[in-house]
Design an enzyme around this catalytic site. Structure first.
Site, PDB file in Angstrom:
ATOM      1  N   VAL A  10     -38.649  98.238 -36.526  1.00  0.00           N
ATOM      2  CA  VAL A  10     -39.058  99.560 -37.004  1.00  0.00           C
ATOM      3  C   VAL A  10     -40.361  99.891 -36.306  1.00  0.00           C
ATOM      4  O   VAL A  10     -41.206  99.022 -36.110  1.00  0.00           O
ATOM      5  CB  VAL A  10     -39.217  99.646 -38.542  1.00  0.00           C
ATOM      6  CG1 VAL A  10     -37.877  99.541 -39.242  1.00  0.00           C
ATOM      7  CG2 VAL A  10     -40.183  98.611 -39.065  1.00  0.00           C
ATOM      8  N   SER A  11     -40.512 101.154 -35.906  1.00  0.00           N
ATOM      9  CA  SER A  11     -41.730 101.533 -35.186  1.00  0.00           C
ATOM     10  C   SER A  11     -42.826 101.992 -36.141  1.00  0.00           C
ATOM     11  O   SER A  11     -44.002 101.796 -35.871  1.00  0.00           O
ATOM     12  CB  SER A  11     -41.445 102.608 -34.146  1.00  0.00           C
ATOM     13  OG  SER A  11     -40.816 103.706 -34.743  1.00  0.00           O
ATOM     14  N   THR A  12     -42.451 102.623 -37.240  1.00  0.00           N
ATOM     15  CA  THR A  12     -43.453 103.086 -38.201  1.00  0.00           C
ATOM     16  C   THR A  12     -43.016 102.695 -39.599  1.00  0.00           C
ATOM     17  O   THR A  12     -41.827 102.586 -39.884  1.00  0.00           O
ATOM     18  CB  THR A  12     -43.619 104.620 -38.140  1.00  0.00           C
ATOM     19  OG1 THR A  12     -42.346 105.218 -38.336  1.00  0.00           O
ATOM     20  CG2 THR A  12     -44.199 105.064 -36.815  1.00  0.00           C
TER      21      THR A  12
END
Length: 119
Positions: A10-12
């Site tokens: 997940v990036s954020t």
């Protein structure tokens, strides 16, 4: 029995998706297929546009050491954002005899149909 590696990213945070939600689906899939779960690799808060990520780098190192037979991801974009990065990784997996499964895209390179669709 195939040995499986699960990769999650997940990036954020706080956008409704976590590596844990991905892990549940991947673990269920691996159990359904009768895979032996060898390792889970999780990159959190890291953009998929980066070709180098701590867990992904570890996964690739373990792939070269042939610690597993199949890599399972929730979606292509959880593994790689660029087509060139995805293709390079899949070429390396193919060379190493490691299959790749993406649940969302229903790609499984261990099957003739999956190889054809991916190609």
């Amino acid at each position: 029995m195939k040995r499986a590696a699960l990769y999650m990213r997940v990036s954020t945070k706080n956008h409704g998706q976590t590596t844990e939600t991905q892990a549940i689906a991947l673990q269920d899939y691996a159990a359904h297929r009768g895979f032996e779960l060898v390792e889970e690799y999780r990159d959190e808060g890291i953009s998929g546009s980066k070709d180098s990520r701590p867990a992904l780098d570890r996964l690739m190192k373990d792939a070269r050491a042939r610690k597993f037979d199949v890599v399972v991801v929730a979606r292509f974009d959880r593994f790689a954002r660029s087509v060139s990065h995805l293709l390079r990784a899949l070429e390396e997996f193919s060379h190493l005899g490691i299959d790749f499964v993406s649940l969302s895209e229903s790609i499984d390179t261990s099957t003739p149909m999956g190889k054809m669709i991916f190609t």
